[in-house]
Design an enzyme around this catalytic site. Structure first.
Site, PDB file in Angstrom:
ATOM      1  N   ARG A   1       2.638  13.563   1.766  1.00  0.00           N
ATOM      2  CA  ARG A   1       3.575  13.058   0.779  1.00  0.00           C
ATOM      3  C   ARG A   1       2.957  13.378  -0.500  1.00  0.00           C
ATOM      4  NH1 ARG A   1       4.480   6.851   2.158  1.00  0.00           N
ATOM      5  NH2 ARG A   1       5.729   6.856   0.709  1.00  0.00           N
TER       6      ARG A   1
ATOM      7  N   HIS B   1      -5.250   3.799  -2.256  1.00  0.00           N
ATOM      8  CA  HIS B   1      -5.502   4.969  -3.190  1.00  0.00           C
ATOM      9  C   HIS B   1      -5.998   4.757  -4.566  1.00  0.00           C
ATOM     10  CE1 HIS B   1      -2.811   6.358  -0.254  1.00  0.00           C
ATOM     11  NE2 HIS B   1      -1.777   5.597  -0.378  1.00  0.00           N
TER      12      HIS B   1
ATOM     13  N   ASP C   1     -15.734  -1.709  -1.760  1.00  0.00           N
ATOM     14  CA  ASP C   1     -17.107  -2.249  -1.654  1.00  0.00           C
ATOM     15  C   ASP C   1     -17.160  -3.492  -0.779  1.00  0.00           C
ATOM     16  OD1 ASP C   1     -17.959  -0.684  -3.544  1.00  0.00           O
ATOM     17  OD2 ASP C   1     -17.523  -2.014  -5.270  1.00  0.00           O
TER      18      ASP C   1
ATOM     19  N   ARG D   1      -1.251  10.139  -2.653  1.00  0.00           N
ATOM     20  CA  ARG D   1      -1.784   9.385  -1.193  1.00  0.00           C
ATOM     21  C   ARG D   1      -2.569  10.223  -0.502  1.00  0.00           C
ATOM     22  NH1 ARG D   1       2.546   5.501  -1.423  1.00  0.00           N
ATOM     23  NH2 ARG D   1       4.480   6.293  -2.458  1.00  0.00           N
TER      24      ARG D   1
ATOM     25  N   HIS E   1      -2.383   3.961   8.557  1.00  0.00           N
ATOM     26  CA  HIS E   1      -1.299   4.044   7.797  1.00  0.00           C
ATOM     27  C   HIS E   1      -0.057   4.353   8.619  1.00  0.00           C
ATOM     28  CE1 HIS E   1      -3.443   3.587   4.191  1.00  0.00           C
ATOM     29  NE2 HIS E   1      -4.290   4.637   4.583  1.00  0.00           N
TER      30      HIS E   1
ATOM     31  N   ASN F   1      -4.629  -2.037   6.883  1.00  0.00           N
ATOM     32  CA  ASN F   1      -3.823  -0.893   6.264  1.00  0.00           C
ATOM     33  C   ASN F   1      -3.668  -1.801   4.817  1.00  0.00           C
ATOM     34  OD1 ASN F   1      -1.721   0.505   5.142  1.00  0.00           O
ATOM     35  ND2 ASN F   1      -0.343   0.456   6.872  1.00  0.00           N
TER      36      ASN F   1
ATOM     37  N   SER G   1       2.966   5.803   7.733  1.00  0.00           N
ATOM     38  CA  SER G   1       3.427   7.290   7.445  1.00  0.00           C
ATOM     39  C   SER G   1       2.177   8.030   7.355  1.00  0.00           C
ATOM     40  CB  SER G   1       4.073   7.057   6.305  1.00  0.00           C
ATOM     41  OG  SER G   1       2.993   6.617   4.972  1.00  0.00           O
TER      42      SER G   1
ATOM     43  N   ARG H   1      13.711  -1.621   3.366  1.00  0.00           N
ATOM     44  CA  ARG H   1      13.830  -0.264   2.684  1.00  0.00           C
ATOM     45  C   ARG H   1      13.088   0.775   3.125  1.00  0.00           C
ATOM     46  NH1 ARG H   1      14.016  -3.919  -1.409  1.00  0.00           N
ATOM     47  NH2 ARG H   1      16.113  -4.546  -1.720  1.00  0.00           N
TER      48      ARG H   1
ATOM     49  N   ALA I   1      -0.790   0.440  -0.893  1.00  0.00           N
ATOM     50  CA  ALA I   1      -1.163   1.207  -2.018  1.00  0.00           C
ATOM     51  C   ALA I   1      -2.525   1.201  -2.634  1.00  0.00           C
ATOM     52  CB  ALA I   1       0.067   0.670  -3.090  1.00  0.00           C
TER      53      ALA I   1
ATOM     54  N   TYR J   1       9.127   4.476   6.601  1.00  0.00           N
ATOM     55  CA  TYR J   1       8.211   3.323   7.574  1.00  0.00           C
ATOM     56  C   TYR J   1       8.908   2.742   8.837  1.00  0.00           C
ATOM     57  CZ  TYR J   1       5.776   3.670   3.099  1.00  0.00           C
ATOM     58  OH  TYR J   1       5.210   3.779   1.949  1.00  0.00           O
TER      59      TYR J   1
ATOM     60  N   PRO K   1       0.045  -4.611   0.043  1.00  0.00           N
ATOM     61  CA  PRO K   1       1.021  -4.934  -0.721  1.00  0.00           C
ATOM     62  C   PRO K   1       2.548  -4.312  -0.174  1.00  0.00           C
ATOM     63  CG  PRO K   1      -0.279  -3.716  -1.899  1.00  0.00           C
ATOM     64  CD  PRO K   1      -1.109  -4.129  -0.599  1.00  0.00           C
ATOM     65  N   ASN K   2       3.031  -4.996  -0.044  1.00  0.00           N
ATOM     66  CA  ASN K   2       4.763  -4.527   0.317  1.00  0.00           C
ATOM     67  C   ASN K   2       4.813  -4.422   1.803  1.00  0.00           C
ATOM     68  OD1 ASN K   2       5.964  -4.586  -2.289  1.00  0.00           O
ATOM     69  ND2 ASN K   2       4.545  -2.909  -2.686  1.00  0.00           N
TER      70      ASN K   2
ATOM     71  N   GLU L   1      -9.022   2.104   9.539  1.00  0.00           N
ATOM     72  CA  GLU L   1      -7.944   2.217   8.532  1.00  0.00           C
ATOM     73  C   GLU L   1      -6.760   2.532   9.323  1.00  0.00           C
ATOM     74  OE1 GLU L   1      -8.637   5.565   5.863  1.00  0.00           O
ATOM     75  OE2 GLU L   1      -7.186   4.924   4.611  1.00  0.00           O
TER      76      GLU L   1
HETATM   77  O1  CA2 Z   1       1.983   4.368   5.357  1.00  0.00           O
HETATM   78  C1  CA2 Z   1       1.421   3.526   4.866  1.00  0.00           C
HETATM   79  O2  CA2 Z   1       1.151   2.666   6.013  1.00  0.00           O
HETATM   80  C2  CA2 Z   1       1.047   2.994   3.684  1.00  0.00           C
HETATM   81  O3  CA2 Z   1       0.041   2.301   3.637  1.00  0.00           O
HETATM   82  C3  CA2 Z   1       2.113   2.320   3.188  1.00  0.00           C
HETATM   83  C4  CA2 Z   1       2.139   1.909   1.815  1.00  0.00           C
HETATM   84  C5  CA2 Z   1       1.858   2.993   0.923  1.00  0.00           C
HETATM   85  O4  CA2 Z   1       1.539   2.613  -0.552  1.00  0.00           O
HETATM   86  C6  CA2 Z   1       0.670   4.035   1.280  1.00  0.00           C
HETATM   87  O5  CA2 Z   1       0.620   5.235   0.674  1.00  0.00           O
HETATM   88  C7  CA2 Z   1       0.815   4.183   2.891  1.00  0.00           C
HETATM   89  C8  CA2 Z   1       3.500   1.193   1.106  1.00  0.00           C
HETATM   90  C9  CA2 Z   1       3.872   0.185   2.019  1.00  0.00           C
HETATM   91  C10 CA2 Z   1       5.170  -0.195   1.282  1.00  0.00           C
HETATM   92  O6  CA2 Z   1       5.890  -0.699   2.428  1.00  0.00           O
HETATM   93  C11 CA2 Z   1       7.342  -0.712   2.013  1.00  0.00           C
HETATM   94  C12 CA2 Z   1       7.891  -1.504   2.934  1.00  0.00           C
HETATM   95  C13 CA2 Z   1       9.216  -1.780   2.936  1.00  0.00           C
HETATM   96  C14 CA2 Z   1      10.003  -1.066   1.767  1.00  0.00           C
HETATM   97  C15 CA2 Z   1       9.275  -0.393   0.938  1.00  0.00           C
HETATM   98  C16 CA2 Z   1       7.951  -0.280   1.260  1.00  0.00           C
END
Ligand code: CA2
Length: 147
Positions: free
Chosen positions: A106, A79, A86, A110, A99, A73, A101, A17, A76, A22, A9-10, A97
């Site tokens: 953080r 976590h 599974d 996380r 990530h 990846n 960041s 943003r 969210a 990121y 997601p995202n 896996e």
């Molecule tokens: O660091 C990573 O790759 C994460 O998997 C990114 C996830 C975060 O929930 C994990 O803890 C670490 C979030 C991705 C959100 O991506 C965005 C992209 C643009 C603007 C806001 C968020």
């Protein structure tokens, strides 16, 4: 070697943003980076991105019998998701896996990865380079298991 790269997601909003966390590059830039890496490493690649946990589970199940290795990846869901853990265990496809960041530096929540126990490696905090390392780790793993 056929690799499936799953982003949660995202991550489709990369570069829009939170550039300080990121980076400024977009999701399309990430796909182009991964395509180039897979070409260099001689791997076929397929991409999947979803904001929905069940859709990610379906994509992992759909890899069975078709895909040699998965790079994931889970964003969210890393976590929170026992369902993704599974699914990775159920298909028994070597999975790495990634990530972007450094989740260890953080928020506390996380620091826990539900999926890590099902993965052969985790690459954290390397930005796009983590995906390169993941593809290489899968290649090495698959080559050593073929011997
Ligand atoms: O660091 C990573 O790759 C994460 O998997 C990114 C996830 C975060 O929930 C994990 O803890 C670490 C979030 C991705 C959100 O991506 C965005 C992209 C643009 C603007 C806001 C968020």
């Amino acid at each position: 070697m056929k690799i499936l790269i799953i982003n949660g997601p995202n991550l489709n909003l990369l570069g829009v943003r939170e550039k300080n966390i990121y980076g400024a590059k977009s999701y399309e830039d990430l796909l182009a980076f991964c395509r180039a890496v897979c070409e260099e490493e001689g791997a076929e690649v397929e991409f999947f991105q979803s904001n929905h946990e069940g859709a990610i589970v379906d994509a992992i199940q759909g890899a069975l019998g078709r895909i040699d290795g998965i790079v994931i990846n889970p964003a969210a869901y890393t976590h929170t998701s026992v369902a993704i853990l599974d699914a990775i265990k159920a298909v028994s496809i070597p999975t790495v896996e990634v990530h972007l960041s450094d989740v260890s530096k953080r928020e506390d929540f996380r620091r826990v990865s539900y999926v890590a126990p099902a993965c052969i490696r985790s690459f954290i905090g390397l930005g796009f380079e983590g995906y390169r390392e993941a593809v290489r780790a899968l290649k090495e793993h698959l080559a050593s298991n073929a011997r």
